[in-house]
Design an enzyme around this catalytic site. Structure first.
Site, PDB file in Angstrom:
ATOM      1  N   GLY A   1      21.645  67.706  82.213  1.00  0.00           N
ATOM      2  CA  GLY A   1      23.226  68.045  81.817  1.00  0.00           C
ATOM      3  C   GLY A   1      23.989  67.866  82.692  1.00  0.00           C
ATOM      4  O   GLY A   1      23.931  67.265  83.804  1.00  0.00           O
ATOM      5  N   ASN A   2      25.199  68.725  82.400  1.00  0.00           N
ATOM      6  CA  ASN A   2      26.377  68.559  83.786  1.00  0.00           C
ATOM      7  C   ASN A   2      27.176  69.728  83.885  1.00  0.00           C
ATOM      8  O   ASN A   2      26.587  70.826  83.007  1.00  0.00           O
ATOM      9  CB  ASN A   2      27.316  67.340  83.541  1.00  0.00           C
ATOM     10  CG  ASN A   2      27.926  67.556  82.042  1.00  0.00           C
ATOM     11  OD1 ASN A   2      28.700  68.195  81.838  1.00  0.00           O
ATOM     12  ND2 ASN A   2      27.585  66.564  81.136  1.00  0.00           N
ATOM     13  N   ARG A   3      28.024  69.981  84.449  1.00  0.00           N
ATOM     14  CA  ARG A   3      28.536  70.992  84.831  1.00  0.00           C
ATOM     15  C   ARG A   3      29.637  71.657  83.899  1.00  0.00           C
ATOM     16  O   ARG A   3      30.619  72.577  84.303  1.00  0.00           O
ATOM     17  CB  ARG A   3      28.957  71.417  86.341  1.00  0.00           C
ATOM     18  CG  ARG A   3      27.622  71.264  87.215  1.00  0.00           C
ATOM     19  CD  ARG A   3      27.986  70.833  88.735  1.00  0.00           C
ATOM     20  NE  ARG A   3      28.781  72.161  89.280  1.00  0.00           N
ATOM     21  CZ  ARG A   3      28.114  73.131  90.165  1.00  0.00           C
ATOM     22  NH1 ARG A   3      26.990  72.744  90.246  1.00  0.00           N
ATOM     23  NH2 ARG A   3      28.687  74.029  90.599  1.00  0.00           N
TER      24      ARG A   3
END
Ligand code: CTP
Length: 404
Positions: free
Chosen positions: A210-212
């Protein structure tokens, strides 16, 4: 400084009780609110409640305090009129300019921005009579907030719920902030699609890449677009934020799901804004069972495959002529040079370029960016709230739609 004057019109629907909370939020945030209920609204919430919460009498007819000419004054002096809930009957009266009570008189004399928040049963909302009245009000510059989908009175569910009061308050706040510009909602009649959040690419049933991205910038774009009169589809990838009033929220998880939802919504859209952080790669293999560590063995490397580039696809293959496509670029180095190269590579009309780091932009309330346009222009957006950047994006989109 005088407090901004807000007229809260309330018509006769069960959702009138939610207007009490909207009233509280408006008064507590420093607005002077006059409540103007219809006779039938008082069947649901009494005069005493409105008067106590607003600090003003809440009259329904034009015959009280006649020497003050309230049927003209209240509308003339308002900075914002918001009608919540707006019933089918009230929308019909407003669309046709009837003036049988104090609220409809107020709507005719108001020259400030007007927001209607309809709430009714799905059949009444979908009826061509109501839809034509809504279209008339929008054409004249009013913001008509699409009802939410969910539980209605009794056992029914469907479209027709009044959005939550805190989200309606957000619409009012934004419309007020736009001031006179909001009397002609510049995205009225437009359908805009916004992607928000970050995709998650599953490795196994419990893990993902995933990412932030928090989704805050995409949600700010959705909220500002609603306040400017647009019909909004928000494709939300893994966000934990409340649904913006008036937006049709489609929830997705992965890049492939996001692509499908965005392309479907884009088919009749005037503009598509890709604010989501879409994973460029996904694990080549999805393990049906949880990946276990094995004693004495090194872990298997994770092989990745490319995800489709939704922004490039939207830009290359416009669903309709004149559709405006906007991308976002998060860069850590050589921000502008990388941004220009990315704008050309993706083929979009506008690219919002911001510099990111662990604490910059991701999850933050404020941001700073430059909007690069395919025609060579650059619009710097100084450090400030994400909704200010959103408004700049819509200014640039509206200018391009106006030319089309
Ligand atoms: N985007 C997309 N589909 C992808 C990846 C990104 O639609 N598979 C969109 C994002 O929503 C954003 C823009 O493309 O609007 C920028 O994406 P980014 O990943 O920063 O650009 P890349 O071209 O992947 O460049 P790089 O990874 O080299 O920075």
């Amino acid at each position: 400084m005088d407090k901004p004057k807000v007229v809260l019109g309330v018509s006769g629907g069960i959702a009138a009780y939610k207007a009490c909370e909207l009233l509280r939020r408006l008064t507590e945030s420093g607005h002077d609110v006059r409540v103007v209920p219809t006779e039938s609204a008082l069947q649901f919430v009494g005069e005493a409640t409105w008067a106590a919460l607003s600090g003003h009498p809440a009259r329904t007819q034009v015959w009280g305090d006649v020497h003050e000419v309230p049927h003209v004054r209240i509308g003339q002096e308002a900075d914002l009129v918001v009608v919540a809930p707006a019933t089918a009957d009230l929308l019909a009266k407003a669309a046709h300019g009837l003036a049988g009570d104090l609220l409809t008189n107020t709507l005719l004399t108001a020259r400030c921005p007007v927001v209607f928040a309809p709430a009714m049963h799905t059949e009444m909302w979908e009826h061509p009579a109501t839809q034509e009245n809504v279209a008339t009000l929008r054409r004249r510059g009013a913001v008509v907030v699409e009802p939410a989908v969910g539980r209605l009175t009794g056992v029914d569910t469907g479209k027709g719920r009044l959005p939550e009061p805190e989200e309606l308050f957000e619409v009012c706040r934004r419309v007020l902030a736009r001031g006179a510009a909001a009397t002609a909602a510049d995205l009225a009649g437009r359908h805009v699609v916004i992607s928000a959040g970050g995709t998650r690419e599953p490795l196994d049933p419990v893990r993902y890449l995933g990412n932030r991205s928090s989704g805050k910038q995409g949600y700010a774009l959705a909220r500002t677009a609603v306040a400017r009169g647009a019909r909004v589809t928000l494709v939300a990838a893994n966000t934990g934020l409340p649904d913006p009033a008036g937006a049709d929220v489609v929830r997705v998880g992965t890049a492939v799901q996001l692509r499908e939802a965005v392309l479907k919504a884009a088919a009749d859209a005037d503009a598509v804004v890709m604010a989501a952080a879409v994973a460029d790669f996904r694990p080549a293999r999805y393990a049906e069972g949880k990946i276990k560590k094995r004693e004495g063995q090194e872990p298997e490397p994770v092989a990745l495959v490319r995800n489709p580039d939704v922004l490039a696809e939207l830009s290359a293959d416009r669903a309709r002529p004149g559709q405006v496509v906007v991308g976002f670029a998060a860069e850590t180095d050589d921000v502008l040079a990388n941004g220009r190269a990315k704008l050309a590579r993706k083929g979009c009309d506008l690219l919002v370029v911001n510099e990111v780091g662990e604490t910059r932009t991701f999850g933050a309330e404020d941001t700073e960016a430059v909007v690069l346009a395919a025609d060579g222009t650059e619009t710097p957006v100084p450090h400030g709230p994400k909704e200010a950047l959103a408004d700049t994006v819509w200014d640039l989109v509206a200018a391009r739609l106006g030319r089309g």
